[in-house]
Design a protein around this motif. Structure first.
Motif, short mmCIF file in Angstrom:
data_model
loop_
_atom_site.label_atom_id
_atom_site.label_comp_id
_atom_site.label_asym_id
_atom_site.label_seq_id
_atom_site.Cartn_x
_atom_site.Cartn_y
_atom_site.Cartn_z
N ILE A 323 -21.20 -9.92 -18.30
CA ILE A 323 -21.21 -8.75 -17.75
C ILE A 323 -22.41 -8.03 -17.26
N LEU A 324 -23.51 -8.25 -18.97
CA LEU A 324 -24.51 -7.68 -19.32
C LEU A 324 -25.47 -7.49 -18.90
N GLN A 325 -25.74 -9.43 -18.11
CA GLN A 325 -26.47 -10.07 -16.85
C GLN A 325 -25.96 -9.79 -16.14
N GLY A 326 -25.45 -9.42 -15.60
CA GLY A 326 -25.34 -9.41 -14.22
C GLY A 326 -24.35 -10.34 -13.55
N ILE A 327 -23.59 -11.46 -14.34
CA ILE A 327 -23.83 -12.78 -13.50
C ILE A 327 -22.42 -12.48 -13.03
N ARG A 328 -21.49 -11.53 -13.29
CA ARG A 328 -19.91 -11.82 -13.59
C ARG A 328 -19.74 -9.84 -13.02
N LYS A 329 -19.19 -9.84 -12.63
CA LYS A 329 -18.14 -8.01 -12.01
C LYS A 329 -17.19 -8.54 -13.31
N PRO A 330 -16.86 -6.80 -13.42
CA PRO A 330 -15.90 -6.22 -14.06
C PRO A 330 -14.09 -6.47 -13.79
N GLN A 331 -14.49 -6.80 -13.24
CA GLN A 331 -13.39 -6.86 -11.89
C GLN A 331 -12.74 -8.91 -12.02
N GLU A 332 -13.75 -9.34 -12.49
CA GLU A 332 -13.03 -10.44 -12.29
C GLU A 332 -12.98 -10.81 -13.57
N CYS A 333 -12.89 -10.35 -14.98
CA CYS A 333 -12.55 -11.01 -16.37
C CYS A 333 -10.86 -10.80 -15.79
N PRO A 334 -9.73 -11.67 -16.65
CA PRO A 334 -8.71 -11.58 -16.19
C PRO A 334 -7.84 -10.68 -17.43
N ALA A 335 -9.10 -10.61 -18.39
CA ALA A 335 -8.23 -9.01 -19.23
C ALA A 335 -8.16 -7.52 -18.64
#
Length: 372
Positions: A323-335
């Motif tokens: 997330i910090l590197q812009g690779i994924r968005k927060p809501q893509e985290c399963p937790a």
């Protein structure tokens, strides 16, 4: 414009959104550096006003989020000592260290003397009032907050204040931008640079990055119109094949920055490598005390030796590094929003006041739309 409300004018916002839609002819991916900009984008729905060709991704622009777990564990261990008063900015208290160590709030709840300050200069007064205690200021932040820390050290030296010290975790923005741009997974085609950092440091250092990586960098502020104007200028450059630094935060930023603030930084600090949580060590990305001020570095004082923290484990579920590197968005985290919330964070971006996960949790608790 003189007042904040003018930078949130709905008609002017729609005007810029329409101008961007008329300008864009192909997909572009732009990263905002600062977590304050991320919160503004999500809070005001600026990304939802943009045409589908424009993708905004969030960078490592939260100094609390990128403070290493080892450093947080060290702060926790120091705060538990009976002869230590630990002073910190408020959003550091809930940031988790390693899974075993917990957070500073837990130490405070069990009797640790932890005090929330708005300025490191206030820690000097606490040290003067408590000569039998070691007063440690947990120095976190980008170049924006570092001058006040430097001034606190300078004044402590002038006063020969021997019971004052720092746990330093200041980080510099330009080296982190270069790490992102040099990654084979880099998606970034343009940057919105953080206006408050540039208010202190100026933007001359960004000019070499723009030229080296052929990427536009727009210095912008934190209100809706600031951000949309920055996006407009960035897209205009991308569409015309330009790659330059532009300043659209001229009410605060000059090319040379704040020369007085830079002078005190250069007096007290030197550039050092720094470990960024979720990213790793980045050369020349930190600030450390110069040899003549190293007596104020708590890591060089004997009280630290029995509490030195080992390398900290991270939650297997937390994808904050991506997330910090812009690779994924927060809501893509399963937790996200279930096992990881502001009250029970698995990673720093969920609890920090500038963290991307905290912004999405507060303003957008909806299913992720991006593919995992």
């Amino acid at each position: 414009m003189k007042y904040v409300d003018e930078y949130r004018n709905a008609e002017a916002v729609r005007h810029y959104a329409k101008a961007i839609a008329q300008l864009v002819t192909r997909p572009w991916t732009i990263m905002e550096i600062c977590g304050g900009q991320t919160h503004a984008i999500v809070k005001y729905g600026l990304d939802e006003l943009l045409p589908p060709e424009i993708a905004l991704i969030h960078g490592p622009g939260c100094p609390v989020c990128v403070t290493s777990a080892e450093t947080i564990d060290t702060a926790i261990a120091l705060a538990a000592l009976p002869n230590v008063i630990l002073c910190s900015f408020g959003d550091m208290l809930r940031v988790p260290g390693s899974l075993e160590k917990g957070d500073l709030l837990s130490v405070k709840a069990t009797g640790g003397d932890i005090r929330i300050l708005y300025s490191p200069l206030d820690a000097l007064k606490i040290a003067q009032a408590n000569p039998d205690k070691e007063v440690v200021f947990f120095a976190v932040g980008f170049e924006t907050t570092a001058p006040a820390t430097a001034m606190a050290v300078y004044q402590a030296a002038q006063q020969n204040l021997q019971n004052f010290s720092l746990l330093v975790s200041h980080v510099r923005v330009p080296p982190a931008m270069e790490v992102i741009l040099s990654s084979p997974d880099c998606q970034v085609q343009g940057f919105l640079a953080a206006g408050h950092v540039c208010t202190v440091m100026g933007y001359r250092e960004y000019e070499a990055i723009a030229a080296r990586y052929q990427i536009p960098i727009i210095v912008t502020g934190f209100e809706p119109l600031d951000i949309l104007e920055g996006l407009y200028r960035c897209i205009r450059q991308l569409e015309s094949g330009e790659a330059a630094v532009e300043n659209c935060y001229a009410r605060s930023v000059r090319r040379q920055g704040n020369e007085t603030a830079r002078a005190v930084l250069q007096t007290v600090f030197e550039i050092v490598p720094q470990t960024w949580r979720g990213i790793g060590e980045i050369p020349a990305s930190g600030l450390g005390l110069k040899p003549e001020f190293v007596a104020f570095d708590v890591r060089h004082k004997a009280l630290l030796s029995p509490v030195a923290a080992p390398a900290a484990a991270a939650s297997d579920e937390c994808i904050s590094g991506q997330i910090l590197q812009g690779i994924r968005k927060p809501q893509e985290c399963p937790a996200f929003g279930t096992r990881c919330t502001p009250n029970h964070p698995l990673g720093a971006p969920m609890v920090s006041s500038e963290g991307a996960c905290a912004a999405y949790y507060r303003y957008r608790q909806m299913p992720a739309v991006a593919a995992r």
